[in-house]
Design a protein around this motif. Structure first.
Motif, PDB file in Angstrom:
ATOM      1  N   GLY A 191      25.093  50.883  13.589  1.00  0.00           N
ATOM      2  CA  GLY A 191      24.650  51.703  12.455  1.00  0.00           C
ATOM      3  C   GLY A 191      23.159  51.574  12.179  1.00  0.00           C
ATOM      4  O   GLY A 191      22.311  51.643  13.077  1.00  0.00           O
ATOM      5  N   SER A 192      22.842  51.366  10.907  1.00  0.00           N
ATOM      6  CA  SER A 192      21.433  51.280  10.521  1.00  0.00           C
ATOM      7  C   SER A 192      20.744  50.069  11.148  1.00  0.00           C
ATOM      8  O   SER A 192      19.546  50.114  11.433  1.00  0.00           O
ATOM      9  CB  SER A 192      21.311  51.164   9.003  1.00  0.00           C
ATOM     10  N   ALA A 193      21.502  49.003  11.352  1.00  0.00           N
ATOM     11  CA  ALA A 193      20.910  47.813  11.970  1.00  0.00           C
ATOM     12  C   ALA A 193      20.483  48.143  13.407  1.00  0.00           C
ATOM     13  O   ALA A 193      19.453  47.675  13.903  1.00  0.00           O
ATOM     14  CB  ALA A 193      21.906  46.655  11.942  1.00  0.00           C
TER      15      ALA A 193
ATOM     16  N   ILE B 296      21.436  42.071  15.072  1.00  0.00           N
ATOM     17  CA  ILE B 296      20.961  42.396  13.715  1.00  0.00           C
ATOM     18  C   ILE B 296      22.164  42.842  12.885  1.00  0.00           C
ATOM     19  O   ILE B 296      22.947  43.690  13.329  1.00  0.00           O
ATOM     20  CB  ILE B 296      19.912  43.536  13.737  1.00  0.00           C
ATOM     21  N   SER B 297      22.311  42.259  11.704  1.00  0.00           N
ATOM     22  CA  SER B 297      23.427  42.647  10.848  1.00  0.00           C
ATOM     23  C   SER B 297      23.153  42.292   9.392  1.00  0.00           C
ATOM     24  O   SER B 297      22.777  41.169   9.104  1.00  0.00           O
ATOM     25  CB  SER B 297      24.707  41.951  11.321  1.00  0.00           C
ATOM     26  N   GLN B 298      23.359  43.239   8.511  1.00  0.00           N
ATOM     27  CA  GLN B 298      23.244  42.958   7.082  1.00  0.00           C
ATOM     28  C   GLN B 298      24.337  41.994   6.674  1.00  0.00           C
ATOM     29  O   GLN B 298      24.072  40.929   6.141  1.00  0.00           O
ATOM     30  CB  GLN B 298      23.343  44.274   6.285  1.00  0.00           C
ATOM     31  N   SER B 299      25.591  42.391   6.921  1.00  0.00           N
ATOM     32  CA  SER B 299      26.731  41.608   6.426  1.00  0.00           C
ATOM     33  C   SER B 299      26.934  40.310   7.199  1.00  0.00           C
ATOM     34  O   SER B 299      27.457  39.340   6.667  1.00  0.00           O
ATOM     35  CB  SER B 299      28.006  42.445   6.547  1.00  0.00           C
ATOM     36  N   GLY B 300      26.566  40.333   8.467  1.00  0.00           N
ATOM     37  CA  GLY B 300      26.837  39.171   9.321  1.00  0.00           C
ATOM     38  C   GLY B 300      28.301  39.068   9.704  1.00  0.00           C
ATOM     39  O   GLY B 300      28.747  38.053  10.255  1.00  0.00           O
ATOM     40  N   GLU B 301      29.066  40.144   9.420  1.00  0.00           N
ATOM     41  CA  GLU B 301      30.506  40.104   9.696  1.00  0.00           C
ATOM     42  C   GLU B 301      30.971  41.268  10.564  1.00  0.00           C
ATOM     43  O   GLU B 301      32.166  41.404  10.803  1.00  0.00           O
ATOM     44  CB  GLU B 301      31.314  40.129   8.379  1.00  0.00           C
ATOM     45  N   THR B 302      30.082  42.135  11.000  1.00  0.00           N
ATOM     46  CA  THR B 302      30.480  43.310  11.778  1.00  0.00           C
ATOM     47  C   THR B 302      31.157  42.869  13.084  1.00  0.00           C
ATOM     48  O   THR B 302      30.576  42.126  13.883  1.00  0.00           O
ATOM     49  CB  THR B 302      29.243  44.198  12.046  1.00  0.00           C
ATOM     50  N   ALA B 303      32.411  43.342  13.268  1.00  0.00           N
ATOM     51  CA  ALA B 303      33.234  42.838  14.371  1.00  0.00           C
ATOM     52  C   ALA B 303      32.563  43.003  15.741  1.00  0.00           C
ATOM     53  O   ALA B 303      32.513  42.056  16.535  1.00  0.00           O
ATOM     54  CB  ALA B 303      34.583  43.539  14.350  1.00  0.00           C
TER      55      ALA B 303
ATOM     56  N   ALA C 140      25.675  52.574   1.777  1.00  0.00           N
ATOM     57  CA  ALA C 140      24.502  53.005   2.551  1.00  0.00           C
ATOM     58  C   ALA C 140      23.399  51.957   2.397  1.00  0.00           C
ATOM     59  O   ALA C 140      22.903  51.710   1.301  1.00  0.00           O
ATOM     60  CB  ALA C 140      24.012  54.352   2.048  1.00  0.00           C
ATOM     61  N   THR C 141      23.021  51.358   3.480  1.00  0.00           N
ATOM     62  CA  THR C 141      22.004  50.304   3.400  1.00  0.00           C
ATOM     63  C   THR C 141      20.608  50.893   3.200  1.00  0.00           C
ATOM     64  O   THR C 141      20.267  51.929   3.769  1.00  0.00           O
ATOM     65  CB  THR C 141      22.041  49.418   4.657  1.00  0.00           C
ATOM     66  N   THR C 142      19.840  50.236   2.369  1.00  0.00           N
ATOM     67  CA  THR C 142      18.441  50.645   2.169  1.00  0.00           C
ATOM     68  C   THR C 142      17.548  49.406   2.241  1.00  0.00           C
ATOM     69  O   THR C 142      16.763  49.251   3.165  1.00  0.00           O
ATOM     70  CB  THR C 142      18.258  51.354   0.807  1.00  0.00           C
TER      71      THR C 142
ATOM     72  N   LYS D 226      23.974  62.013   6.189  1.00  0.00           N
ATOM     73  CA  LYS D 226      25.360  62.401   6.470  1.00  0.00           C
ATOM     74  C   LYS D 226      26.358  61.435   5.869  1.00  0.00           C
ATOM     75  O   LYS D 226      27.409  61.841   5.398  1.00  0.00           O
ATOM     76  CB  LYS D 226      25.610  62.650   7.954  1.00  0.00           C
ATOM     77  N   GLU D 227      26.023  60.143   5.817  1.00  0.00           N
ATOM     78  CA  GLU D 227      27.050  59.225   5.328  1.00  0.00           C
ATOM     79  C   GLU D 227      27.315  59.373   3.832  1.00  0.00           C
ATOM     80  O   GLU D 227      28.439  59.213   3.401  1.00  0.00           O
ATOM     81  CB  GLU D 227      26.778  57.764   5.722  1.00  0.00           C
ATOM     82  N   ILE D 228      26.314  59.724   3.053  1.00  0.00           N
ATOM     83  CA  ILE D 228      26.583  59.802   1.606  1.00  0.00           C
ATOM     84  C   ILE D 228      26.742  61.226   1.072  1.00  0.00           C
ATOM     85  O   ILE D 228      27.349  61.412   0.038  1.00  0.00           O
ATOM     86  CB  ILE D 228      25.511  59.052   0.776  1.00  0.00           C
TER      87      ILE D 228
HETATM   88  O1  M6R Z   1      26.559  44.754   8.176  1.00  0.00           O
HETATM   89  P1  M6R Z   1      25.905  45.425   9.356  1.00  0.00           P
HETATM   90  O2  M6R Z   1      24.437  45.521   9.226  1.00  0.00           O
HETATM   91  O3  M6R Z   1      26.309  44.771  10.666  1.00  0.00           O
HETATM   92  O4  M6R Z   1      26.505  46.877   9.353  1.00  0.00           O
HETATM   93  C1  M6R Z   1      26.221  47.774  10.383  1.00  0.00           C
HETATM   94  C2  M6R Z   1      26.612  49.184   9.993  1.00  0.00           C
HETATM   95  O5  M6R Z   1      28.000  49.247   9.703  1.00  0.00           O
HETATM   96  C3  M6R Z   1      25.822  49.700   8.785  1.00  0.00           C
HETATM   97  O6  M6R Z   1      24.452  49.649   8.994  1.00  0.00           O
HETATM   98  C4  M6R Z   1      26.233  51.134   8.435  1.00  0.00           C
HETATM   99  O7  M6R Z   1      25.807  52.020   9.447  1.00  0.00           O
HETATM  100  C5  M6R Z   1      25.673  51.511   7.081  1.00  0.00           C
HETATM  101  N1  M6R Z   1      26.673  52.134   6.274  1.00  0.00           N
HETATM  102  C6  M6R Z   1      24.472  52.405   7.141  1.00  0.00           C
HETATM  103  O8  M6R Z   1      23.992  52.729   5.889  1.00  0.00           O
END
Ligand code: M6R
Length: 368
Positions: free
Chosen positions: A61-63, A106-113, A159-161, A247-249
């Protein structure tokens, strides 16, 4: 909790200047009167940093989009070849990881499978993995060999910002550090880049101040069927992210294209009145982008350009312009993303969408 903002997404957009300061400032230090980038968490000596032959960036995704920007910046400044992969692809393609390569997830959550699986696969093959992660103590943060935290704080909106903006900042620091230890950057250039980094938070603040203007513009497109984002080079990377945000929001169909690719088929999608968002922040590509703008306008497109103040020629060629303040060409994504986030946000608000919790999406995708 929303601190007076209508949505978490808007609040988090406004937290971006702070996030960038928090990600950058602990890693820029003074040593003997000289400024240096110190990324303690890397746990690597300068010799080890010099020995890196290739970088693989893996994310979703955004990452992943932050990774695409990272490729341009790392290759441009540090002259290290970079491959960027979607984690869901990387894990099943038996990737060729060669001696001396470094894997960055790269990951915001650190949990993306998928990202976690890619990390495990790389480590099983014997490669060092650096995580660029936001959530402290998350699975990726714990399992990576080293973890560079993006200090964005909790992100609630799907939606990540702000986490995305922090990922860009972390990648800039890494690229500058690598360029410096590899002897590819003069002190003067380094100082100039540091000064530009330092200006980013205030410049983002300025752009956020244009929210009413962007809202008025967005309100004209609430009924749009398709919206296109085009750019070249690093502007293509930001087009990908701008299109995803929209598109996502807002559920408006949107796509991002490398502008030079239009002629190879996608230009047939342009109709009378179709909105094309043309990002043009790279001086050596201004002229090429103007040709692309002229091409889509000839097919009836309405063009909104996102560009630098100096680029007056684009103003003549397009229908609507948003200017971003002056920065180093490697850092423009951090500024160009702001109007694109605001645009996506206001299209979604105007269409009555559930901005913070778009349908069918989860904040963290922990299943395949
Ligand atoms: O937690 P993560 O950074 O691993 O998540 C990756 C994507 O699921 C995440 O960036 C997703 O595309 C967002 N909804 C984008 O805004």
């Amino acid at each position: 909790e929303k601190a007076g903002y209508e949505h978490f997404m808007l609040k988090e957009m406004y937290e971006q200047p702070r996030t960038i300061v928090d990600t950058i400032s602990p890693r820029v230090r003074d040593r003997n009167g000289e400024r240096e980038i110190h990324i303690e968490e890397l746990n690597m000596t300068d010799d080890e940093l010099r020995a890196i032959k290739k970088i693989h960036i893996v994310a979703c995704g955004s990452a992943y989009h932050a990774g695409v920007t990272g490729k341009y910046v790392l290759e441009g400044l540090a002259r290290i070849p970079v491959e960027v992969d979607l984690a869901s692809e990387f894990r099943y393609r038996n990737p060729l990881l060669e001696e001396g390569c470094m894997v960055i997830v790269i990951s915001q959550s650190g949990e993306t499978a998928d990202t976690l699986a890619a990390l495990r696969e790389s480590r099983e093959k014997g490669f060092q993995v650096l995580g660029i992660v936001n959530v402290v103590g998350s699975s990726i943060a714990r399992e990576a060999d080293a973890c560079l935290y993006t200090w964005a704080g909790p992100e609630i909106a799907v939606a990540t910002t702000k986490a995305y903006s922090a990922q860009l900042a972390a990648l800039y620091l890494l690229a500058m550090k690598l360029a410096k230890v590899r002897g590819l950057m003069s002190d003067r250039e380094f100082t100039a880049l540091l000064a530009d980094l330092k200006c980013l938070p205030d410049q983002i603040e300025l752009l956020l101040g244009q929210k009413q203007k962007i809202q008025r513009f967005a309100n004209r497109y609430l009924g749009a069927r398709d919206i296109f984002f085009i750019g070249r080079g690093i502007d293509y990377a930001i087009s990908l992210e701008g299109s995803l945000k929209l598109k996502e929001i807002s559920y408006v169909h949107s796509e991002a294209y490398a502008a030079g690719e239009l002629k190879h088929g996608t230009i047939s999608l342009i109709e009378d009145g179709t909105l094309v968002v043309a990002v043009s922040t790279q001086p050596e590509l201004y002229q090429k982008m103007i040709s692309n703008i002229v091409e889509v306008k000839a097919r009836g497109a309405f063009v909104m350009a996102v560009t630098n103040e100096e680029n007056k020629a684009v103003e003549k060629a397009s229908d609507y312009v948003v200017y971003i303040p002056q920065t180093n060409p490697y850092f423009t994504n951090s500024l160009a993303i702001i109007p694109l986030q605001l645009f996506a946000y206001y299209v979604a608000v105007g269409r009555g969408c559930d901005v913070d919790k778009p349908r069918n999406l989860a904040k963290s995708v922990t299943v395949e």
